[in-house]
Design a protein around this motif. Structure first.
Motif, short mmCIF file in Angstrom:
data_model
loop_
_atom_site.label_atom_id
_atom_site.label_comp_id
_atom_site.label_asym_id
_atom_site.label_seq_id
_atom_site.Cartn_x
_atom_site.Cartn_y
_atom_site.Cartn_z
N ALA A 124 0.92 -0.93 0.03
CA ALA A 124 -0.04 0.03 -0.05
C ALA A 124 0.86 1.40 -0.14
N MET A 125 1.93 1.23 0.76
CA MET A 125 2.68 2.39 0.82
C MET A 125 3.71 2.61 -0.35
N VAL A 126 3.98 1.47 -1.13
CA VAL A 126 4.52 1.74 -2.41
C VAL A 126 3.63 2.15 -3.45
N VAL A 127 2.41 1.61 -3.51
CA VAL A 127 1.44 2.17 -4.17
C VAL A 127 1.06 3.56 -4.15
N GLY A 128 0.83 4.06 -2.93
CA GLY A 128 0.48 5.32 -2.64
C GLY A 128 1.57 6.28 -3.01
N VAL A 129 2.84 5.92 -2.78
CA VAL A 129 4.29 6.49 -3.34
C VAL A 129 3.82 6.88 -4.81
N PHE A 130 3.90 5.58 -5.74
CA PHE A 130 3.67 6.05 -7.07
C PHE A 130 2.61 6.68 -7.52
N SER A 131 1.24 6.53 -6.73
CA SER A 131 0.14 7.34 -7.13
C SER A 131 0.58 8.74 -6.86
N GLN A 132 1.09 9.16 -5.80
CA GLN A 132 1.39 10.37 -5.51
C GLN A 132 2.39 11.04 -6.60
N MET A 133 3.47 10.22 -6.96
CA MET A 133 4.15 10.80 -7.98
C MET A 133 3.45 10.76 -9.32
N LEU A 134 2.79 10.11 -9.87
CA LEU A 134 1.64 10.27 -10.92
C LEU A 134 0.92 11.46 -11.08
N ILE A 135 0.28 11.65 -9.70
CA ILE A 135 -0.65 12.87 -9.52
C ILE A 135 0.04 14.17 -9.83
N SER A 136 1.38 13.98 -9.15
CA SER A 136 2.33 15.32 -9.00
C SER A 136 2.57 15.65 -10.52
N ALA A 137 3.06 14.43 -11.17
CA ALA A 137 3.40 14.63 -12.85
C ALA A 137 2.28 15.17 -13.62
N ASN A 138 0.99 14.56 -13.39
CA ASN A 138 -0.14 15.19 -14.08
C ASN A 138 -0.40 16.66 -13.68
N GLN A 139 -0.18 16.93 -12.58
CA GLN A 139 -0.33 18.37 -12.11
C GLN A 139 0.63 19.22 -12.73
N SER A 140 2.02 18.76 -12.78
CA SER A 140 2.79 19.59 -13.26
C SER A 140 2.62 19.86 -14.83
N ALA A 141 2.26 18.79 -15.29
CA ALA A 141 2.17 18.68 -17.20
C ALA A 141 0.82 19.71 -17.23
N SER A 142 -0.16 19.56 -16.29
CA SER A 142 -1.14 20.65 -16.44
C SER A 142 -0.83 22.02 -16.28
N ILE A 143 -0.07 22.27 -15.43
CA ILE A 143 0.25 23.65 -15.00
C ILE A 143 1.25 24.29 -16.00
N SER A 144 2.20 23.24 -16.65
CA SER A 144 2.97 23.71 -17.56
C SER A 144 2.22 23.81 -18.83
N LYS A 145 1.26 23.18 -19.35
CA LYS A 145 0.60 23.45 -20.46
C LYS A 145 -0.50 24.55 -20.40
N ALA A 146 -0.99 25.10 -18.99
CA ALA A 146 -1.92 26.18 -18.89
C ALA A 146 -0.80 27.44 -19.01
N LYS A 147 0.55 27.38 -18.47
CA LYS A 147 1.44 28.58 -18.55
C LYS A 147 1.46 28.90 -20.00
N VAL A 148 1.91 27.67 -20.81
CA VAL A 148 2.10 27.90 -22.34
C VAL A 148 0.89 28.73 -23.06
N GLU A 149 -0.25 28.03 -22.52
CA GLU A 149 -1.68 28.48 -23.13
C GLU A 149 -1.65 30.04 -22.74
N ILE A 150 -1.30 30.26 -21.44
CA ILE A 150 -1.76 31.66 -21.15
C ILE A 150 -0.57 32.68 -21.71
N SER A 151 0.65 32.13 -21.92
CA SER A 151 1.70 33.11 -22.56
C SER A 151 1.32 33.29 -23.87
#
Length: 281
Positions: free
Chosen positions: A22-49
């Motif tokens: 469960a701990m391993v799955v949780g860590v990987f899930s958090q990493m995946l969520i963070s990666a998706n959030q970072s990608a969304s933020i980067s995409k939003a920054k490019v679009e706004i710019s």
């Protein structure tokens, strides 16, 4: 009887394994969520710019080509632009501190309208070659002294509608300036413009048709406009509307502030640009 010495996992061991998994799955899930959030933020920054650049670039180009900043889209002097986008017997008048789509309150972020008076040309925006369109009057011969004739005008309006930055072009109505006040013109297009009949008819059809707005940006939370004569402030964003339709005639530059947010409001950007018009003809 033979018995195996092998034994199964205990309950404690199984529980420990499940906790580790469960701990391993949780860590990987958090990493995946963070990666998706970072990608969304980067995409939003490019679009706004991109939207910020396109918006400011369009505004700068139009301001530099403007002959005057206007208080009204229909002042009865040099603007006679009826906005056919409003299905009404009496189309609404655009005013610089009163957007017809907003509440017109001083605190309304969508209250401002940037109204630019420009000379109409025989080709659309972005064309390689354009010529100013002149009106036909008995004072001068179009074939000999065309540039002495009055110039035909249009207005370009920047405004907010539901958080979108719109650009709208409206050509002046065809009016008969030989009467006062000017009355609607009822003659031929060639009798109005310094053009031959074919070109005049084509231009009139283009000028009088209903156009779709260009939407330059979405998620716009602020569109502020201050007007200056040199370094002297003529009208600041928080001012109440001026009833004098010549109030902005002396302005030669504007300070435009634009703020754009992502749909999640996690990302935003704000820019302020001072633009001086160069067309004083």
């Amino acid at each position: 009887m033979w018995r195996s010495n092998e034994e199964g996992f205990t309950v404690v061991e199984l529980a420990m394994v499940m906790v580790i998994v469960a701990m391993v799955v949780g860590v990987f899930s958090q990493m995946l969520i963070s990666a998706n959030q970072s990608a969304s933020i980067s995409k939003a920054k490019v679009e706004i710019s991109r939207n910020m650049h396109n918006s400011m670039d369009a505004i700068e180009t139009d301001v530099r080509q403007a002959s005057r900043f206007k208080v009204s889209s229909y002042d009865g002097e040099d603007t006679f632009a009826t906005d056919k986008n409003f299905p009404s017997a009496t189309p609404r008048e655009w005013r610089y501190r009163s957007n017809p789509y907003s509440s017109s309150a001083i605190t309304d972020p969508e209250k401002n309208s940037l109204i630019l008076l420009q000379y109409a040309t025989n080709m659309g925006r972005g064309a390689d070659s354009r010529e100013i369109v002149y009106l036909r009057t008995p004072k001068f011969d179009c074939n000999v002294n065309k540039t002495q004739q009055p110039k035909y005008k249009k207005i370009v309006i920047y405004f907010l509608k539901n958080g979108e930055l719109h650009r709208r072009t409206i050509y002046n109505d065809l009016v008969d300036f030989s009467s006062y006040p000017p009355a609607p013109y009822s003659g031929s297009a060639a009798g109005y413009f310094c053009m031959n009949s074919l070109d005049a008819d084509k231009f009139k059809d283009r000028a009088m048709k209903l156009r779709e707005d260009s939407i330059l940006a979405t998620g716009v939370s602020e569109f502020k406009i201050n007007y200056y004569d040199g370094k002297t402030l003529i009208s600041k964003n928080s001012d109440a509307p001026d009833s004098d339709k010549k109030a902005l005639d002396g302005a030669d530059n504007v300070e435009v502030t634009l703020t754009i947010q992502s749909p999640s409001k996690q990302v935003s950007d704000s820019q302020t640009l001072t633009i001086r018009k160069i067309n004083n003809l």
